[in-house]
Motif scaffolding. Sequence first.
Motif, mmCIF file in Angstrom:
data_model
loop_
_atom_site.group_PDB
_atom_site.id
_atom_site.type_symbol
_atom_site.label_atom_id
_atom_site.label_comp_id
_atom_site.label_asym_id
_atom_site.label_seq_id
_atom_site.Cartn_x
_atom_site.Cartn_y
_atom_site.Cartn_z
ATOM 1 N N GLY A 62 -36.869 -4.122 -30.369
ATOM 2 C CA GLY A 62 -37.146 -5.462 -29.862
ATOM 3 C C GLY A 62 -35.986 -6.111 -29.159
ATOM 4 O O GLY A 62 -36.138 -6.724 -28.121
ATOM 5 N N LEU A 63 -34.813 -5.952 -29.695
ATOM 6 C CA LEU A 63 -33.729 -6.807 -29.247
ATOM 7 C C LEU A 63 -32.707 -6.117 -28.348
ATOM 8 O O LEU A 63 -31.778 -6.723 -27.890
ATOM 9 C CB LEU A 63 -32.983 -7.376 -30.459
ATOM 10 C CG LEU A 63 -33.836 -8.300 -31.316
ATOM 11 C CD1 LEU A 63 -33.013 -8.912 -32.418
ATOM 12 C CD2 LEU A 63 -34.463 -9.387 -30.467
ATOM 13 N N THR A 91 -35.612 -11.581 -25.296
ATOM 14 C CA THR A 91 -34.941 -10.963 -26.440
ATOM 15 C C THR A 91 -33.569 -11.603 -26.688
ATOM 16 O O THR A 91 -33.110 -11.675 -27.828
ATOM 17 C CB THR A 91 -34.802 -9.444 -26.230
ATOM 18 O OG1 THR A 91 -34.390 -9.196 -24.883
ATOM 19 C CG2 THR A 91 -36.136 -8.763 -26.464
ATOM 20 N N TYR A 135 -42.597 -11.164 -32.124
ATOM 21 C CA TYR A 135 -41.207 -11.063 -32.573
ATOM 22 C C TYR A 135 -41.054 -11.586 -34.004
ATOM 23 O O TYR A 135 -40.274 -11.056 -34.788
ATOM 24 C CB TYR A 135 -40.258 -11.767 -31.583
ATOM 25 C CG TYR A 135 -40.083 -10.957 -30.312
ATOM 26 C CD1 TYR A 135 -39.356 -9.762 -30.329
ATOM 27 C CD2 TYR A 135 -40.670 -11.344 -29.118
ATOM 28 C CE1 TYR A 135 -39.228 -8.983 -29.182
ATOM 29 C CE2 TYR A 135 -40.544 -10.573 -27.969
ATOM 30 C CZ TYR A 135 -39.821 -9.396 -28.002
ATOM 31 O OH TYR A 135 -39.703 -8.619 -26.880
ATOM 32 N N TYR A 161 -39.154 -10.125 -37.145
ATOM 33 C CA TYR A 161 -38.002 -10.920 -37.606
ATOM 34 C C TYR A 161 -38.541 -12.138 -38.334
ATOM 35 O O TYR A 161 -38.680 -13.217 -37.749
ATOM 36 C CB TYR A 161 -37.107 -11.314 -36.424
ATOM 37 C CG TYR A 161 -36.594 -10.101 -35.686
ATOM 38 C CD1 TYR A 161 -35.467 -9.417 -36.152
ATOM 39 C CD2 TYR A 161 -37.266 -9.614 -34.571
ATOM 40 C CE1 TYR A 161 -35.025 -8.275 -35.500
ATOM 41 C CE2 TYR A 161 -36.821 -8.466 -33.925
ATOM 42 C CZ TYR A 161 -35.703 -7.802 -34.395
ATOM 43 O OH TYR A 161 -35.271 -6.671 -33.761
ATOM 44 N N VAL A 176 -34.368 -14.669 -28.712
ATOM 45 C CA VAL A 176 -34.635 -14.327 -30.110
ATOM 46 C C VAL A 176 -33.313 -14.071 -30.840
ATOM 47 O O VAL A 176 -33.089 -14.582 -31.952
ATOM 48 C CB VAL A 176 -35.576 -13.097 -30.196
ATOM 49 C CG1 VAL A 176 -35.708 -12.606 -31.633
ATOM 50 C CG2 VAL A 176 -36.944 -13.438 -29.616
#
Length: 308
Positions: free
Chosen positions: A297-298, A207, A231, A235, A210
């Motif tokens: 996600g991040l 992450t 991902y 995004y 990303v």
Amino acid sequence: MKKFLALILTLAMALSVTACGGSDDTADDTADGEGAGTEETVDYSAMSDDELKAAITTITEGTLKVATSPDFAPYEFYAIDESGNAQLAGFEMSLAQYIADYLGLTLEITPMDFDGTLMELQSKTVDLGMAGYSPDPDRESIMDFSDIFYEGGQSFVTTQDKADLFTSLEDTNNPDYSIGAQNGSIQADLANTNSPDSDVVLLPKVTDIVTDLLAGNLDGAYIETVVAESYAANYPDLAVVLEVPYDQAGSVVGVSKGNAALLEGVNRAIAAAKEDGSMDQFVAEANEQASGDIIEGLVDGGETSAEG
Ligand code: ARG
């Protein structure tokens, strides 16, 4: 390989000692090291499931301790539940529960960075590592590999604005580029092999990679294809541009080295999860959960992050 050489040397020395002794006394083979000859070979594969369950030992009786690295959707990630809390999710986490249930054990998952999962397995403070492991031969000295439970491939990822720069793997090898990969992963090896002249940046979490790609701090990164696509779905600025060749296809569970009964149990559970359709269902559920706005996600899961 070094281990193997060392073993051959040890054997050679043991043989030469025996030869020099010139003795006809063959009974005394215990002098030069513990372990040799005392290892029983139990055939766990011949046991019934119940016999096997009774034979399996774990670090804490009745508990299956698993290390994971939840930065790897759809394998393992944090999803936000209805009440806004971060929950461990992903098809490998569902498989972990399935394995624990199959073996009649209580599941205890500890999230950490990927390289940490490898260290925990090596030091035998967990029974299993379930972190999207590729069966990298370099890891064989610190864990045993289960059968493959999922087939995946490797990719080179960049952002939409740079997609045209990378039409082949050679394009990634350029001193002007910063190329990311996860610390301790086979993607780090792929980066060093395919982009040796680039500035290879190793980060603790996928992450993080990303985030840095999206922020323009990285020009590209090596990420497993299904993870990259997951991902990228959240995004859209991410672009999965190149397929990267890698020999050890598929993902395995890492089993505490030498725990042959547990390895057999994990393999039986994996076979059952494939056979009864559970694995397909876990993957479908994880893909659904990793897309849409419930994904976290991040960001790290709140209560498990070390900062507090
Ligand atoms: N398959 C790669 C490896 O074994 C990457 C795994 C990364 N896993 C994770 N949960 N971040 O090195």
